[in-house]
Design an enzyme around this catalytic site. Structure first.
Site: not given
Ligand code: AMP
Length: 225
Positions: A17, A92, A130, A163, A174
């Site tokens: 994404k 989400r 990653r 990360r 996740r």
């Molecule tokens: P991402 O970089 O999008 O994979 O997000 C990393 C982490 O941020 C996720 O595992 C969640 O802990 C938090 N996170 C990101 N976007 C959301 C969302 N829309 N709702 C809740 N938690 C989020």
């Protein structure tokens, strides 16, 4: 085409994404809105909310809806999102999707949902390779046998880092959060009447995928989108 547009990039962690959002941002001139990035910025601030968010993200669980919704509500009002915006990692949960649905309707924003479909085995392999540059944020997908001395950013020579939420046990959580809390969002969006397109994103290059998405957006909203 003067209508304001929203592209929702939907898919599991590691489905590409973020990569697609950056390519689309540059091609379409839309704002890239990544809730994950905004939350990581909040963590760096180190205030009370940032510390709470950091604890949640470390486990791989989702951050509270109220926190994320507020970030997005404010972000879509910034000038760079006036023409359109790409949502990467939001909504989400069905609660987030409900709030977004209300805002999109109220503002008359044309919306397309792109579902990036990738096999879980590919995702786990991808996330374990990653790395991210701590200085400029560029994300790299390294082959499994990359030597430590080669794990540097090609833009600023910083040593790349894993990360915190790409650690194997966090990745499992996740993916679980995605299955349980996020997959129902797609059904919600479909039944709310949004056009949703599934794209095979496992074994193709980012450029092939972005070309397909552009074609879909053009088909929906016209070439000037
Ligand atoms: P991402 O970089 O999008 O994979 O997000 C990393 C982490 O941020 C996720 O595992 C969640 O802990 C938090 N996170 C990101 N976007 C959301 C969302 N829309 N709702 C809740 N938690 C989020």
């Amino acid at each position: 085409m003067s209508q304001r547009l929203c592209l929702i990039l939907f898919g599991p962690p590691g489905s590409g994404k973020g990569t697609q959002a950056v390519l689309l941002r540059d091609k379409l001139g839309f704002a890239h809105i990544s809730t994950g990035e905004m939350l990581r910025e909040r963590v760096l601030l180190g205030d009370e909310l940032g510390q709470r968010v950091a604890r949640t993200m470390k486990t791989g669980a989702l951050v509270r809806d109220e926190t994320v919704n507020k970030l997005v509500e404010d972000r879509i009002e910034l000038p760079d999102a006036a023409k359109g915006f790409i949502l990467d990692g939001y909504p989400r949960t069905v609660q987030q999707a409900t709030l977004l649905d209300g805002a999109l309707r109220a503002k008359g924003i044309g919306t397309v949902v792109i579902h990036l479909k990738v096999d879980y085995n590919i995702i786990i392999a991808r996330l374990s390779g990653r790395r991210q540059c701590p200085a400029c944020g560029t994300v790299y997908n390294l082959p499994p046998d990359t030597l430590p001395e080669k794990q540097v950013c090609s833009k600023d020579a910083e040593r790349l880092i894993v990360r915190a939420d790409d650690a194997p046990e966090t990745v499992r959580e996740r993916l679980r959060a995605y299955e349980v809390q996020t997959t129902p969002v797609l059904e919600f969006l479909k039944s709310a009447g949004y056009r949703c397109f599934g794209i095979e994103a496992g074994a193709r290059t980012p450029r092939e995928i972005v070309a397909e998405i552009e074609g879909l957006v053009e088909g929906e909203f016209g070439a000037a989108a």
